[in-house]
Design a protein around this motif. Structure first.
Motif, PDB file in Angstrom:
ATOM      1  N   LYS A   1       0.953  -1.159   0.308  1.00  0.00           N
ATOM      2  CA  LYS A   1      -0.142   0.131   0.177  1.00  0.00           C
ATOM      3  C   LYS A   1       0.669   1.443   0.251  1.00  0.00           C
ATOM      4  O   LYS A   1       0.067   2.285   0.334  1.00  0.00           O
ATOM      5  CB  LYS A   1      -1.467   0.180   1.086  1.00  0.00           C
ATOM      6  CG  LYS A   1      -1.897  -0.721   1.029  1.00  0.00           C
ATOM      7  CD  LYS A   1      -2.826  -0.926   2.254  1.00  0.00           C
ATOM      8  CE  LYS A   1      -4.259  -0.370   2.236  1.00  0.00           C
ATOM      9  NZ  LYS A   1      -5.010  -0.473   3.245  1.00  0.00           N
TER      10      LYS A   1
ATOM     11  N   GLN B   1       5.525 -30.611  -7.522  1.00  0.00           N
ATOM     12  CA  GLN B   1       4.672 -30.063  -6.545  1.00  0.00           C
ATOM     13  C   GLN B   1       4.942 -28.508  -6.061  1.00  0.00           C
ATOM     14  O   GLN B   1       4.796 -27.508  -5.596  1.00  0.00           O
ATOM     15  CB  GLN B   1       4.455 -30.870  -5.536  1.00  0.00           C
ATOM     16  CG  GLN B   1       3.098 -30.547  -4.823  1.00  0.00           C
ATOM     17  CD  GLN B   1       2.386 -31.124  -3.674  1.00  0.00           C
ATOM     18  OE1 GLN B   1       3.558 -32.127  -3.388  1.00  0.00           O
ATOM     19  NE2 GLN B   1       1.256 -31.210  -2.679  1.00  0.00           N
ATOM     20  N   ASP B   2       6.884 -28.463  -5.633  1.00  0.00           N
ATOM     21  CA  ASP B   2       7.146 -27.494  -5.265  1.00  0.00           C
ATOM     22  C   ASP B   2       6.934 -26.502  -6.474  1.00  0.00           C
ATOM     23  O   ASP B   2       6.896 -25.233  -6.003  1.00  0.00           O
ATOM     24  CB  ASP B   2       8.662 -27.628  -4.808  1.00  0.00           C
ATOM     25  CG  ASP B   2       9.287 -27.866  -3.528  1.00  0.00           C
ATOM     26  OD1 ASP B   2       8.292 -28.163  -2.757  1.00  0.00           O
ATOM     27  OD2 ASP B   2       9.900 -28.649  -2.335  1.00  0.00           O
TER      28      ASP B   2
ATOM     29  N   GLY C   1       3.715 -24.310  -5.802  1.00  0.00           N
ATOM     30  CA  GLY C   1       4.187 -23.772  -4.904  1.00  0.00           C
ATOM     31  C   GLY C   1       4.922 -22.388  -4.944  1.00  0.00           C
ATOM     32  O   GLY C   1       4.116 -21.621  -5.128  1.00  0.00           O
ATOM     33  N   HIS C   2       6.048 -22.298  -6.044  1.00  0.00           N
ATOM     34  CA  HIS C   2       6.948 -21.568  -6.000  1.00  0.00           C
ATOM     35  C   HIS C   2       5.913 -20.737  -6.950  1.00  0.00           C
ATOM     36  O   HIS C   2       6.236 -18.982  -7.178  1.00  0.00           O
ATOM     37  CB  HIS C   2       7.587 -21.742  -6.829  1.00  0.00           C
ATOM     38  CG  HIS C   2       8.697 -22.631  -5.918  1.00  0.00           C
ATOM     39  ND1 HIS C   2      10.018 -23.384  -6.261  1.00  0.00           N
ATOM     40  CD2 HIS C   2       8.427 -22.805  -4.723  1.00  0.00           C
ATOM     41  CE1 HIS C   2      10.753 -23.808  -4.813  1.00  0.00           C
ATOM     42  NE2 HIS C   2       9.967 -23.301  -4.148  1.00  0.00           N
TER      43      HIS C   2
ATOM     44  N   LEU D   1       3.139 -20.296  -7.498  1.00  0.00           N
ATOM     45  CA  LEU D   1       1.354 -19.638  -6.017  1.00  0.00           C
ATOM     46  C   LEU D   1       2.454 -18.357  -5.503  1.00  0.00           C
ATOM     47  O   LEU D   1       2.046 -17.245  -5.172  1.00  0.00           O
ATOM     48  CB  LEU D   1       0.893 -20.948  -5.430  1.00  0.00           C
ATOM     49  CG  LEU D   1      -0.420 -19.741  -5.069  1.00  0.00           C
ATOM     50  CD1 LEU D   1      -1.546 -20.677  -5.713  1.00  0.00           C
ATOM     51  CD2 LEU D   1       0.161 -20.048  -3.555  1.00  0.00           C
ATOM     52  N   TYR D   2       3.307 -18.962  -4.607  1.00  0.00           N
ATOM     53  CA  TYR D   2       3.834 -17.936  -3.853  1.00  0.00           C
ATOM     54  C   TYR D   2       4.069 -15.810  -4.427  1.00  0.00           C
ATOM     55  O   TYR D   2       3.678 -14.760  -4.197  1.00  0.00           O
ATOM     56  CB  TYR D   2       5.387 -17.517  -3.376  1.00  0.00           C
ATOM     57  CG  TYR D   2       5.376 -18.913  -2.712  1.00  0.00           C
ATOM     58  CD1 TYR D   2       4.004 -19.381  -2.008  1.00  0.00           C
ATOM     59  CD2 TYR D   2       6.295 -19.843  -2.687  1.00  0.00           C
ATOM     60  CE1 TYR D   2       4.958 -21.115  -1.598  1.00  0.00           C
ATOM     61  CE2 TYR D   2       6.683 -21.558  -1.706  1.00  0.00           C
ATOM     62  CZ  TYR D   2       5.501 -21.473  -1.251  1.00  0.00           C
ATOM     63  OH  TYR D   2       5.681 -22.770  -0.702  1.00  0.00           O
TER      64      TYR D   2
ATOM     65  N   SER E   1       0.890 -14.994  -5.857  1.00  0.00           N
ATOM     66  CA  SER E   1       0.213 -13.864  -4.769  1.00  0.00           C
ATOM     67  C   SER E   1       0.816 -12.823  -4.632  1.00  0.00           C
ATOM     68  O   SER E   1       0.524 -12.104  -4.217  1.00  0.00           O
ATOM     69  CB  SER E   1       0.250 -14.671  -4.216  1.00  0.00           C
ATOM     70  OG  SER E   1      -0.332 -16.033  -4.165  1.00  0.00           O
TER      71      SER E   1
ATOM     72  N   GLU F   1      -0.312  -9.883  -7.195  1.00  0.00           N
ATOM     73  CA  GLU F   1      -1.252  -9.538  -7.121  1.00  0.00           C
ATOM     74  C   GLU F   1      -1.263  -8.980  -5.996  1.00  0.00           C
ATOM     75  O   GLU F   1      -2.475  -8.136  -5.866  1.00  0.00           O
ATOM     76  CB  GLU F   1      -2.079 -11.044  -6.690  1.00  0.00           C
ATOM     77  CG  GLU F   1      -2.698 -11.819  -7.664  1.00  0.00           C
ATOM     78  CD  GLU F   1      -3.493 -12.739  -7.199  1.00  0.00           C
ATOM     79  OE1 GLU F   1      -4.769 -12.672  -7.508  1.00  0.00           O
ATOM     80  OE2 GLU F   1      -3.469 -13.470  -6.736  1.00  0.00           O
TER      81      GLU F   1
ATOM     82  N   ARG G   1      -4.776 -12.503 -10.420  1.00  0.00           N
ATOM     83  CA  ARG G   1      -4.419 -13.836 -11.469  1.00  0.00           C
ATOM     84  C   ARG G   1      -4.695 -14.000 -13.036  1.00  0.00           C
ATOM     85  O   ARG G   1      -4.330 -14.407 -13.493  1.00  0.00           O
ATOM     86  CB  ARG G   1      -4.966 -15.044 -10.526  1.00  0.00           C
ATOM     87  CG  ARG G   1      -4.724 -16.505 -10.664  1.00  0.00           C
ATOM     88  CD  ARG G   1      -3.616 -16.576 -10.307  1.00  0.00           C
ATOM     89  NE  ARG G   1      -3.015 -15.858  -9.323  1.00  0.00           N
ATOM     90  CZ  ARG G   1      -2.429 -17.442  -8.203  1.00  0.00           C
ATOM     91  NH1 ARG G   1      -3.243 -18.454  -8.267  1.00  0.00           N
ATOM     92  NH2 ARG G   1      -2.876 -16.665  -6.933  1.00  0.00           N
ATOM     93  N   GLU G   2      -6.141 -13.815 -13.090  1.00  0.00           N
ATOM     94  CA  GLU G   2      -6.530 -13.962 -13.968  1.00  0.00           C
ATOM     95  C   GLU G   2      -6.305 -13.138 -14.892  1.00  0.00           C
ATOM     96  O   GLU G   2      -5.561 -13.989 -16.492  1.00  0.00           O
ATOM     97  CB  GLU G   2      -7.975 -13.848 -13.746  1.00  0.00           C
ATOM     98  CG  GLU G   2      -9.315 -14.330 -15.688  1.00  0.00           C
ATOM     99  CD  GLU G   2      -8.916 -15.861 -15.171  1.00  0.00           C
ATOM    100  OE1 GLU G   2      -9.594 -16.353 -15.813  1.00  0.00           O
ATOM    101  OE2 GLU G   2      -8.808 -16.620 -14.259  1.00  0.00           O
TER     102      GLU G   2
ATOM    103  N   ARG H   1     -12.684 -25.721 -11.723  1.00  0.00           N
ATOM    104  CA  ARG H   1     -12.919 -24.319 -11.088  1.00  0.00           C
ATOM    105  C   ARG H   1     -13.941 -23.679 -10.696  1.00  0.00           C
ATOM    106  O   ARG H   1     -14.820 -23.736  -9.801  1.00  0.00           O
ATOM    107  CB  ARG H   1     -12.442 -23.307 -12.149  1.00  0.00           C
ATOM    108  CG  ARG H   1     -10.871 -23.329 -11.720  1.00  0.00           C
ATOM    109  CD  ARG H   1      -9.958 -22.390 -12.546  1.00  0.00           C
ATOM    110  NE  ARG H   1      -9.969 -22.146 -13.711  1.00  0.00           N
ATOM    111  CZ  ARG H   1      -9.930 -22.631 -15.050  1.00  0.00           C
ATOM    112  NH1 ARG H   1      -8.938 -23.249 -14.810  1.00  0.00           N
ATOM    113  NH2 ARG H   1     -10.131 -22.262 -16.277  1.00  0.00           N
TER     114      ARG H   1
ATOM    115  N   ALA I   1     -16.224 -26.003  -8.242  1.00  0.00           N
ATOM    116  CA  ALA I   1     -16.129 -26.024  -7.152  1.00  0.00           C
ATOM    117  C   ALA I   1     -16.856 -24.479  -6.617  1.00  0.00           C
ATOM    118  O   ALA I   1     -17.075 -24.398  -5.395  1.00  0.00           O
ATOM    119  CB  ALA I   1     -14.572 -25.574  -6.511  1.00  0.00           C
ATOM    120  N   LEU I   2     -16.398 -23.795  -7.677  1.00  0.00           N
ATOM    121  CA  LEU I   2     -17.599 -21.872  -7.053  1.00  0.00           C
ATOM    122  C   LEU I   2     -18.806 -22.295  -6.626  1.00  0.00           C
ATOM    123  O   LEU I   2     -19.465 -21.802  -6.671  1.00  0.00           O
ATOM    124  CB  LEU I   2     -17.771 -21.236  -8.588  1.00  0.00           C
ATOM    125  CG  LEU I   2     -16.321 -20.397  -8.347  1.00  0.00           C
ATOM    126  CD1 LEU I   2     -16.331 -19.305  -9.700  1.00  0.00           C
ATOM    127  CD2 LEU I   2     -16.145 -19.283  -6.961  1.00  0.00           C
TER     128      LEU I   2
ATOM    129  N   ALA J   1     -19.715 -23.853  -3.866  1.00  0.00           N
ATOM    130  CA  ALA J   1     -19.105 -22.947  -2.969  1.00  0.00           C
ATOM    131  C   ALA J   1     -20.379 -21.923  -2.648  1.00  0.00           C
ATOM    132  O   ALA J   1     -21.035 -21.644  -0.839  1.00  0.00           O
ATOM    133  CB  ALA J   1     -18.119 -22.428  -2.955  1.00  0.00           C
TER     134      ALA J   1
END
Lengths: 316, 101
Positions: free
Chosen positions: A23, A73-74, A77-78, A80-81, A84, A87, A93-94, A296, A299-300, A303
């Protein structure tokens, strides 16, 4: 406050090694540079899963298979980190995925080379992940907080990747004549692309100075490349193998290895999309995204259904 | 969650992830991820942030529910604490011979 004042406060913070957080005010160009670099990095992690996933079903032992799955898999994850963290700069993300899938955003060219034999899993771990680590460790101190924190997490996990790769090569180097040939062949094919991972020479890297001033970058491309060559030239001896560079020789005066000229035509050619696997990688990525759409959506929908039922129960 | 957001959303919302690394320690912000609902956010957080036993407990909060102080006002916002050094134990001038304090 004027933009000049804000810029001064911003640069003062950077000079004092105070991290910039999402921010905080930042120049548009800083934000843009970060989004480009971080998303490119995230894309590389994601596309980087593809060459290795190629060998999961054909790993020579269950131990190797389990390790390779964990490694891939790592990488997810990388990715994704880093997505994020990107973002937090206000790009969703889209939009980031859209840029990857349409070819607007780049990823590391190294993943446009094919993985032809099992030894490639070793060479990728040792050389490609080794070069990545060399690049990434200084990024743990990058001026943008979320980027630096993501990199700390990544670097902690990356060491296993490199060590498992070297172990694969050690095993092959102690094997049959055919296995030793396979080991050397993989090193021959992955060496130069790995050396190119550090990017253009310093004099051909126009944005580097600005990134250094912003402390996104702490070392120049050529500095990191030299370090990588020095380390690898020593490590290859433990394998009883060689690096495919006749000009590679220890320079006593500089206390560094001299090495041969890099084929920059190949580098730019692969970046422009003409590498051996550019099309295949992008197609695989787009296909995975499109074929995952129903998951996707489902799942939505689920939810939403659960949340509607909860609301109904609360009303009743 | 309002009905409005149920209708509008086409993307999985963003969640902030907090991990307790071991019993006795606070939950600490680990990062964020997208998930369709809280349960999925917890499962994804397990897969993403605790692959190497980094956690024994996970909190997830939808990012839109986080309210933050404004960094542009940090100077005035934290100003009340600036001139109160007497809140720190080292402020007090005591004899060197004083023990157990």
């Amino acid at each position: 406050m004027s933009v000049q004042d804000l810029e001064k406060i911003f640069q003062d913070k950077i000079d004092a090694d105070i991290r910039i957080e999402p921010k905080d005010w930042m120049p548009d160009a800083y934000r843009k540079t970060l989004v480009r670099q971080m998303s490119q990095h995230a894309h590389s992690e994601i596309v980087g899963m593809l060459p290795e996933a190629n060998w999961i079903t054909r790993a020579p032992t269950l131990r190797r298979k389990a390790i390779l799955i964990a490694k891939v898999q790592d990488e997810a994850g990388h990715g994704l980190y880093l997505y994020s963290a990107t973002e937090t700069l206000g790009t969703g993300r889209e939009e980031l995925l859209e840029q990857l899938h349409t070819g607007k955003a780049k990823y590391s060219s190294i993943f446009n080379y094919p993985t032809l034999t099992w030894a490639d899993m070793g060479a990728i771990g040792w050389l490609v992940d080794g070069a990545a680590i060399m690049n990434q460790v200084p990024l743990c101190r990058a001026s943008y907080g979320p980027y630096a924190r993501a990199m700390v997490r990544i670097c902690k996990e990356e060491s296993f990747h490199q060590r498992q790769g070297f172990e694969i090569l050690v095993t092959l180097s102690k094997g049959s004549e055919a296995q030793r040939r396979m080991c050397q062949d993989a090193i021959n094919r992955w060496w130069w692309p790995s050396v190119m991972m550090f990017g253009p020479n310093d004099d051909a890297s126009p944005n580097s100075a600005q990134s250094m001033q912003w402390k996104i970058k702490r070392f120049s491309n050529d500095e990191l490349r030299q370090k990588f060559v020095d380390v690898s030239a020593a490590q290859v001896k433990l394998l009883g193998m060689t690096l495919p560079d006749p000009d590679l020789v220890w320079n006593e005066e500089k206390q560094h290895y001299d090495f041969g000229a890099i084929d920059w035509d190949e580098f730019w050619n692969v970046i422009k999309g003409n590498g051996p696997c550019n099309m295949e990688r992008l197609e695989a990525r787009v296909k995975a995204h499109e074929e995952g759409a129903w998951v996707r959506d489902a799942a939505l929908a689920y939810a939403d259904k659960v949340s509607r039922n909860t609301v109904k129960k609360e009303i009743a | 969650m309002s009905n409005q957001s149920v209708i509008d959303r086409t993307q999985w919302p963003l969640w902030e992830i907090f991990i307790r690394s071991k019993q006795g320690l606070d939950h600490k912000h680990a990062g964020s991820l997208h998930a369709a609902d809280a349960q999925m956010a917890i499962e994804n957080a397990r897969d993403v942030y605790t692959r190497r036993m980094e956690g024994v407990s996970i909190w997830v909060v939808e990012s839109k529910h986080i309210h933050a102080s404004n960094p542009d006002e940090a100077a005035s916002f934290y100003d009340p604490a600036n001139d109160k050094v007497y809140r720190h134990p080292t402020f007090y001038d005591l004899p060197d011979e004083l023990k157990h304090m």
